[in-house]
Design a protein around this motif. Structure first.
Motif, PDB file in Angstrom:
ATOM      1  N   LEU A   1       0.759  -1.206  -0.028  1.00 30.49           N
ATOM      2  CA  LEU A   1       0.036   0.020   0.128  1.00 30.49           C
ATOM      3  C   LEU A   1       1.020   1.305  -0.063  1.00 30.49           C
ATOM      4  O   LEU A   1       0.451   2.431  -0.772  1.00 30.49           O
ATOM      5  CB  LEU A   1      -0.873   0.116   1.350  1.00 30.49           C
ATOM      6  CG  LEU A   1      -1.841   1.430   1.372  1.00 30.49           C
ATOM      7  CD1 LEU A   1      -2.972   1.194   0.357  1.00 30.49           C
ATOM      8  CD2 LEU A   1      -2.248   1.574   2.682  1.00 30.49           C
ATOM      9  N   ALA A   2       1.883   1.308   0.927  1.00 31.86           N
ATOM     10  CA  ALA A   2       2.772   2.318   0.964  1.00 31.86           C
ATOM     11  C   ALA A   2       3.049   2.687  -0.503  1.00 31.86           C
ATOM     12  O   ALA A   2       3.474   3.775  -1.018  1.00 31.86           O
ATOM     13  CB  ALA A   2       3.952   2.229   2.109  1.00 31.86           C
ATOM     14  N   GLY A   3       3.909   1.705  -1.084  1.00 33.81           N
ATOM     15  CA  GLY A   3       4.405   1.769  -2.568  1.00 33.81           C
ATOM     16  C   GLY A   3       3.487   2.344  -3.546  1.00 33.81           C
ATOM     17  O   GLY A   3       3.879   3.180  -4.352  1.00 33.81           O
ATOM     18  N   ASP A   4       2.280   1.610  -3.404  1.00 36.20           N
ATOM     19  CA  ASP A   4       1.178   2.195  -4.434  1.00 36.20           C
ATOM     20  C   ASP A   4       1.040   3.681  -4.004  1.00 36.20           C
ATOM     21  O   ASP A   4       0.604   4.352  -4.940  1.00 36.20           O
ATOM     22  CB  ASP A   4       0.010   1.326  -4.260  1.00 36.20           C
ATOM     23  CG  ASP A   4       0.153   0.045  -4.777  1.00 36.20           C
ATOM     24  OD1 ASP A   4       1.220  -0.255  -5.468  1.00 36.20           O
ATOM     25  OD2 ASP A   4      -0.930  -0.840  -4.886  1.00 36.20           O
ATOM     26  N   THR A   5       0.855   4.136  -2.939  1.00 34.07           N
ATOM     27  CA  THR A   5       0.637   5.567  -2.571  1.00 34.07           C
ATOM     28  C   THR A   5       1.682   6.467  -2.814  1.00 34.07           C
ATOM     29  O   THR A   5       1.212   7.377  -3.727  1.00 34.07           O
ATOM     30  CB  THR A   5       0.868   5.572  -0.863  1.00 34.07           C
ATOM     31  OG1 THR A   5      -0.041   4.609  -0.265  1.00 34.07           O
ATOM     32  CG2 THR A   5       0.722   6.793  -0.327  1.00 34.07           C
ATOM     33  N   ILE A   6       2.961   5.882  -3.025  1.00 35.89           N
ATOM     34  CA  ILE A   6       3.942   6.759  -3.351  1.00 35.89           C
ATOM     35  C   ILE A   6       4.029   6.881  -5.040  1.00 35.89           C
ATOM     36  O   ILE A   6       4.035   7.906  -5.682  1.00 35.89           O
ATOM     37  CB  ILE A   6       5.293   6.230  -3.051  1.00 35.89           C
ATOM     38  CG1 ILE A   6       5.555   6.502  -1.513  1.00 35.89           C
ATOM     39  CG2 ILE A   6       6.614   6.880  -3.930  1.00 35.89           C
ATOM     40  CD1 ILE A   6       6.414   5.503  -0.741  1.00 35.89           C
ATOM     41  N   LYS A   7       3.615   5.871  -5.831  1.00 35.98           N
ATOM     42  CA  LYS A   7       3.733   5.564  -7.165  1.00 35.98           C
ATOM     43  C   LYS A   7       2.403   6.496  -7.564  1.00 35.98           C
ATOM     44  O   LYS A   7       2.797   7.411  -8.586  1.00 35.98           O
ATOM     45  CB  LYS A   7       3.318   4.189  -7.645  1.00 35.98           C
ATOM     46  CG  LYS A   7       4.432   3.364  -7.596  1.00 35.98           C
ATOM     47  CD  LYS A   7       4.054   2.000  -7.956  1.00 35.98           C
ATOM     48  CE  LYS A   7       5.030   0.883  -7.628  1.00 35.98           C
ATOM     49  NZ  LYS A   7       4.808  -0.336  -7.542  1.00 35.98           N
ATOM     50  N   SER A   8       1.306   6.719  -6.891  1.00 32.20           N
ATOM     51  CA  SER A   8       0.172   7.604  -7.302  1.00 32.20           C
ATOM     52  C   SER A   8       0.812   8.888  -6.990  1.00 32.20           C
ATOM     53  O   SER A   8       0.317   9.993  -7.849  1.00 32.20           O
ATOM     54  CB  SER A   8      -1.018   7.018  -6.581  1.00 32.20           C
ATOM     55  OG  SER A   8      -1.566   6.139  -7.250  1.00 32.20           O
ATOM     56  N   GLY A   9       1.402   9.130  -6.042  1.00 29.66           N
ATOM     57  CA  GLY A   9       2.006  10.515  -5.706  1.00 29.66           C
ATOM     58  C   GLY A   9       2.689  10.984  -6.856  1.00 29.66           C
ATOM     59  O   GLY A   9       2.702  12.121  -7.333  1.00 29.66           O
ATOM     60  N   ALA A  10       3.727  10.234  -7.400  1.00 30.07           N
ATOM     61  CA  ALA A  10       4.508  10.413  -8.565  1.00 30.07           C
ATOM     62  C   ALA A  10       3.505  10.794  -9.820  1.00 30.07           C
ATOM     63  O   ALA A  10       3.991  11.674 -10.301  1.00 30.07           O
ATOM     64  CB  ALA A  10       5.467   9.329  -8.780  1.00 30.07           C
TER      65      ALA A  10
END
Ligand SMILES: *Cc1c(COP(=O)(O)O)cnc(C)c1O
Length: 574
Positions: free
Chosen positions: A40-49
């Protein structure tokens, strides 16, 4: 190195949202995650980017990973460290800071990894590392094992993440407008902030007022992920004093973190202006667990591009161009012809079955209804619910079902490990009536193969323990139908017979008594026999319609782009 620092200088010009997480799963071969929380943290950051948010992230380097799982012939779990070389993926910055642990100065260094989006956005992740020359051999191991060691080891890690993380960002020159704590592991960052924003004693009329709680609250956002009391990190105060020393006076700490022990969730709640759970039901449960706190709900989502398999990417690109950065386009899923959806699914199924053949030697049949179940092996997930009545399952599924399992148990979770062994023994018994495999070493790559390559994604948690669950959202992105207990996100995503199927009673009904397992299992068998198997084998048209609904209704909504837009408007800018 100079260009690195130049780049950093540019980065620090704009105030940032700093996202803190003990684990981050960004790509399969960077083993700094254990499961749902990290992914989830990774997905959060990817969407942030993708969305070009002014965001940075902080985590631990976990140099020996979580663990690599080996399963012997009986399903006994053997644990191996994962050795990986951060320098293959990221850059070591020259900056160092120190934190105090057991009265010693422990030096921290930091690795920078940039998550780059095709949109041109980029979010750096800072991986903290105590493996620095000059530190004692013991201290050099603090950032080695994700969720390894004892309570003292965990507290040291949380000092590095929370206190060390804030210091490092400060040292790198960042101005932070929000600190987002992803679960209580990073709550100690609030202690560092309290110290940073301390008022001079001569300016206040009460000693307590040197601690500017409101200022810190204004800076902090807290997301809780755990609907069970035992899941929250708690440390006895004598341990805290021994390891952390007195960063702020003990009486102040106790007021913020709990009387009897330092409860990291409580600390996060008391020092955050915005608090949320990860699904509507989970927020409700959290409000009951922590009365008096305003706990909002932002339901999780998954990163659409990461969790869509190749064959579905192809048809989405063809019919819904731009979908990856605008998952709302799934609303037009009806534009894709039935046959192309089915063909894309068969391709994903073949891909999974090839993998299964290679790993286990077992050959799955492409035309057989295939059920997938993969998640952390732990008691509440009830991986064995499907086998409550093996004779009944054999009768229902004879020649009509195939089952694939995967999942790691935490090395200290004895029940979880036994659960894997139990499933192995059942596998032997089912033998040629129902083909079944248990895949080794569940990770992000296997997850994508599974959530796209089975027909039905099964989830049987004991209510209300599944805070959100995200693998079902991944399944929906690939037109795989959810068959799940009404808990977590599925309460919001489920429309019976339309987006998938439920197992057991409504979420509003009385919960958690001794007959729950039997009632849930009975419902599971009934639906499998009288609804799911018949539709799969005799009504392909309806099946594909449901696949479209899963995409058009579930993937449309349960993606991390929608989730991040909500964090921005509800938590970050307020
Ligand atoms: C998505 C994912 C999870 C989380 O799945 P749940 O549905 O929350 O259990 C766990 N592990 C891996 C490897 C994943 O990709």
């Amino acid at each position: 190195m100079n260009s690195l620092l130049d780049e950093l200088l540019k980065l620090t010009k704009e105030p940032k949202i700093a996202y803190f997480s003990m684990e981050i799963g960004i790509q399969n071969d960077i083993p700094t995650y254990s499961g749902g929380l990290g992914v989830l943290a990774g997905d959060t950051i990817k969407s942030g980017a993708d969305l070009k948010l002014p965001m940075i992230a902080v985590t631990l380097i976990s140099k020996k990973g979580y663990f690599r799982q080996e399963l012997d012939r009986k399903g006994k779990q053997i644990v191996h460290p994962v050795f990986w070389d951060p320098s293959m993926y990221m850059a070591l910055l020259p900056t160092k800071i120190t934190v105090q642990i057991e009265g010693r100065d422990v030096a921290l260094q930091v690795w920078q990894y940039n998550v780059k989006s095709l949109t041109g956005g980029s979010v750096p992740i800072f991986f903290l590392d105590t493996d620095v020359e000059g530190n004692t051999p013991e201290d050099r191991e603090i950032t080695s094992y994700l969720y390894g060691g004892d309570l003292a080891y965990r507290l040291k890690q949380e000092i590095v993440l929370g206190i060390g993380g804030v210091r490092m960002l400060h040292e790198l020159g960042f101005e932070i407008k929000k600190y987002h704590m992803n679960e209580g592991h990073s709550s100690l960052l609030t202690i560092e902030l309290l110290n940073m924003y301390k008022r001079p004693i001569e300016d206040v009329w009460d000693e307590k007022l040197v601690w500017d709680v409101d200022k810190v609250k204004d800076l902090c956002v807290f997301t809780t992920h755990t609907p069970v009391e035992a899941g929250h990190d708690k440390f006895p105060y004598d341990l805290v004093e021994m390891i952390m020393g007195e960063q702020i006076p003990l009486n102040v700490l106790k007021e913020l973190g709990g009387r009897n022990h330092l409860n990291m969730t409580l600390l996060g709640l008391n020092l955050s202006e915005y608090i949320n759970g990860v699904a509507k039901k989970h927020s409700e449960v959290s409000r009951n667990m922590f009365p008096g706190y305003e706990i909002n709900a932002i339901t999780n989502g998954v990163h659409s591009y990461t969790w869509t398999c190749e064959s579905f990417k192809k048809i989405y690109d063809k019919y819904l161009p731009g979908w990856a950065n605008e998952p709302e386009l799934f609303v037009r899923i009806g534009r894709i012809p039935d046959e192309e959806i089915w063909d894309a699914h068969i391709e994903a199924k073949k891909n999974l079955f090839n993998y299964i053949k290679g790993e286990t030697g077992v050959e799955f049949n492409i035309n057989t209804l295939t059920i997938g179940f993969a998640r952390r092996a732990t008691a509440y997930k009830r991986a064995d619910l499907l086998f409550s009545d093996i004779d009944r399952l054999e009768r229902i599924g004879d020649e009509k079902l195939q089952i694939v399992y995967a999942g790691k148990a935490h090395p200290k979770d004895e029940t979880g490990k036994k659960l894997i062994e139990k499933i192995f023994s059942i596998k032997e018994r089912l033998n040629d009536k129902i083909k079944m495999v248990y895949l080794n070493n569940y990770d992000m790559d296997i997850a994508l193969k599974l959530v796209s390559g089975v027909d039905v994604w099964l989830n049987t948690p004991l209510r209300p323990r599944e805070a959100s669950g995200t693998s079902g959202m991944k399944a929906a992105h690939n037109g795989v139908l959810n068959f799940s207990v009404l808990d977590g996100w599925w309460i919001e995503g489920h429309i019976e017979g339309f987006t998938g199927w439920s197992i057991g009673p409504n979420p509003t009904e009385e919960i958690l008594d001794d007959t729950m397992d039997t009632r849930d299992a009975d419902d599971l068998y009934k639906k499998l026999e009288y609804v799911i198997i018949p539709i799969f084998y005799t009504n392909r048209h309806l099946w594909v319609r449901m696949m479209q609904n899963a995409i058009g209704k579930n993937a449309y909504y349960f993606n991390s782009h929608r989730m991040m837009r909500r964090y921005v408007t509800e938590a970050y800018i307020r």
